[in-house]
Design an enzyme around this catalytic site. Structure first.
Site, PDB file in Angstrom:
ATOM      1  N   ASN A   1       0.818  -1.216   0.000  1.00  0.00           N
ATOM      2  CA  ASN A   1       0.000   0.000   0.000  1.00  0.00           C
ATOM      3  C   ASN A   1       0.852   1.266   0.000  1.00  0.00           C
ATOM      4  O   ASN A   1       0.370   2.342   0.334  1.00  0.00           O
ATOM      5  CB  ASN A   1      -0.912   0.029   1.237  1.00  0.00           C
ATOM      6  CG  ASN A   1      -2.008  -1.004   1.174  1.00  0.00           C
ATOM      7  OD1 ASN A   1      -2.832  -0.997   0.272  1.00  0.00           O
ATOM      8  ND2 ASN A   1      -2.016  -1.918   2.137  1.00  0.00           N
TER       9      ASN A   1
ATOM     10  N   ASN B   1      -2.309  -8.677  -1.639  1.00  0.00           N
ATOM     11  CA  ASN B   1      -3.346  -8.721  -2.672  1.00  0.00           C
ATOM     12  C   ASN B   1      -3.387  -7.481  -3.553  1.00  0.00           C
ATOM     13  O   ASN B   1      -4.019  -7.496  -4.611  1.00  0.00           O
ATOM     14  CB  ASN B   1      -4.729  -8.950  -2.024  1.00  0.00           C
ATOM     15  CG  ASN B   1      -5.087  -7.883  -1.011  1.00  0.00           C
ATOM     16  OD1 ASN B   1      -4.340  -7.652  -0.055  1.00  0.00           O
ATOM     17  ND2 ASN B   1      -6.225  -7.244  -1.194  1.00  0.00           N
ATOM     18  N   HIS B   2      -2.712  -6.394  -3.154  1.00  0.00           N
ATOM     19  CA  HIS B   2      -2.655  -5.192  -3.990  1.00  0.00           C
ATOM     20  C   HIS B   2      -1.331  -5.098  -4.768  1.00  0.00           C
ATOM     21  O   HIS B   2      -1.029  -4.052  -5.352  1.00  0.00           O
ATOM     22  CB  HIS B   2      -2.822  -3.938  -3.137  1.00  0.00           C
ATOM     23  CG  HIS B   2      -4.159  -3.821  -2.485  1.00  0.00           C
ATOM     24  ND1 HIS B   2      -5.344  -4.020  -3.150  1.00  0.00           N
ATOM     25  CD2 HIS B   2      -4.510  -3.532  -1.199  1.00  0.00           C
ATOM     26  CE1 HIS B   2      -6.362  -3.855  -2.321  1.00  0.00           C
ATOM     27  NE2 HIS B   2      -5.882  -3.565  -1.128  1.00  0.00           N
TER      28      HIS B   2
ATOM     29  N   HIS C   1      -3.879  -4.303   9.042  1.00  0.00           N
ATOM     30  CA  HIS C   1      -3.420  -2.988   9.528  1.00  0.00           C
ATOM     31  C   HIS C   1      -3.665  -2.760  11.014  1.00  0.00           C
ATOM     32  O   HIS C   1      -3.413  -1.654  11.510  1.00  0.00           O
ATOM     33  CB  HIS C   1      -4.076  -1.842   8.740  1.00  0.00           C
ATOM     34  CG  HIS C   1      -3.651  -1.742   7.313  1.00  0.00           C
ATOM     35  ND1 HIS C   1      -3.650  -0.549   6.616  1.00  0.00           N
ATOM     36  CD2 HIS C   1      -3.208  -2.680   6.438  1.00  0.00           C
ATOM     37  CE1 HIS C   1      -3.234  -0.762   5.367  1.00  0.00           C
ATOM     38  NE2 HIS C   1      -2.963  -2.059   5.249  1.00  0.00           N
TER      39      HIS C   1
END
Length: 256
Positions: free
Chosen positions: A40, A67-68, A176
């Protein structure tokens, strides 16, 4: 050996905080190796070449993702070229990059594995079977660390016990929010369900609180923006025996 794993770095604000606090922490705690999740780290999600460079230049040895990882196409070539920029190993073989690397410190080799969970996330190859396969390719490393980027706490805990005694540590990323269950499992593997994030303290997972509230309350599309204000760097510090690979100590950290 003292190994630091840093929770998901959120946007430019997280990258800048990392650079402010990591060098001092490495010196104070005599950190030998740093792993950070950077999926992220680019503004508006994903990881970019510039955010990856910033993280490495701040003192990180290995970047893991989740996943990002593939949100931005400009990072695809870097996944292929940089041995220490990882993506989850259980993505199809056609995906750019790989999910395993070995850091040779001269006096010891450290293998880092990056896996993605499949509960409430993409339907990827089984992380348990993928871990079994990866453990045949550690290049003789005594110390093996696993970043398990997963949503479900039960899936993270299950993988920890599955790999207990076969790896030095399993720690979770993605949610997070740091959990308070740091432990050394019965056969010597360090474990923490989630190590938290690096980014704005007064936020919802790094995002401006009012935007997250609007999304959840009104059920309409919202363009997320990262919050401002004071930041934190969260993670886990592990002390691992160089000869046996057993985790001797595991400690949550949070640095403002």
């Amino acid at each position: 050996m003292n190994i630091l794993a840093i929770g998901d770095i959120v946007g430019t604000v997280g990258c800048e905080h990392l650079r402010r606090v990591l060098p001092r922490l490495k010196k104070e705690r005599q950190v030998d190796l740093v792993i950070a999740n950077g999926e992220n780290s680019a503004d508006r999600n994903g990881i970019s070449p510039s955010s990856a460079d910033h993280i490495f230049q701040s003192g990180v040895d290995v970047i893991t993702t989740g996943n990002h990882a593939f949100r931005r196409r400009d990072i695809y070539e870097r996944f292929e070229e940089d041995a220490f920029l990882l993506r989850p190993a259980n993505y199809p073989s056609s995906a750019p990059g790989k999910g395993i690397c070995v850091v040779d410190k001269g006096y010891v080799k450290v293998c880092v594995l990056n896996l993605s969970g499949t509960v409430f996330l993409e339907s990827l190859r089984c992380p348990f079977e993928t871990a079994d396969e990866l453990l045949t390719r550690t290049d003789g490393a005594k110390i093996v660390l696993v970043d398990f980027h997963a949503e479900a706490t039960a899936e993270k805990k299950a993988l920890g016990y599955y790999l207990d005694g076969r790896v030095s540590a399993v720690y979770g990323t993605h949610t997070h929010v740091p959990t308070a269950d740091e432990t050394i499992l019965p056969k010597g593997t360090g474990f923490l369900t989630d190590i938290g994030m690096t980014g704005p303290r007064d936020s919802v997972l790094g995002v401006k609180a009012e935007l997250s509230i609007r999304k959840m309350k009104d059920k309409l599309p919202v363009f997320f923006e990262y919050a401002d204000g004071p930041c934190i760097m969260q993670g886990v510090l592990m002390q691992v025996d160089e000869k046996s690979g057993i985790c001797r100590k595991i400690e949550r950290i949070s640095v403002s």
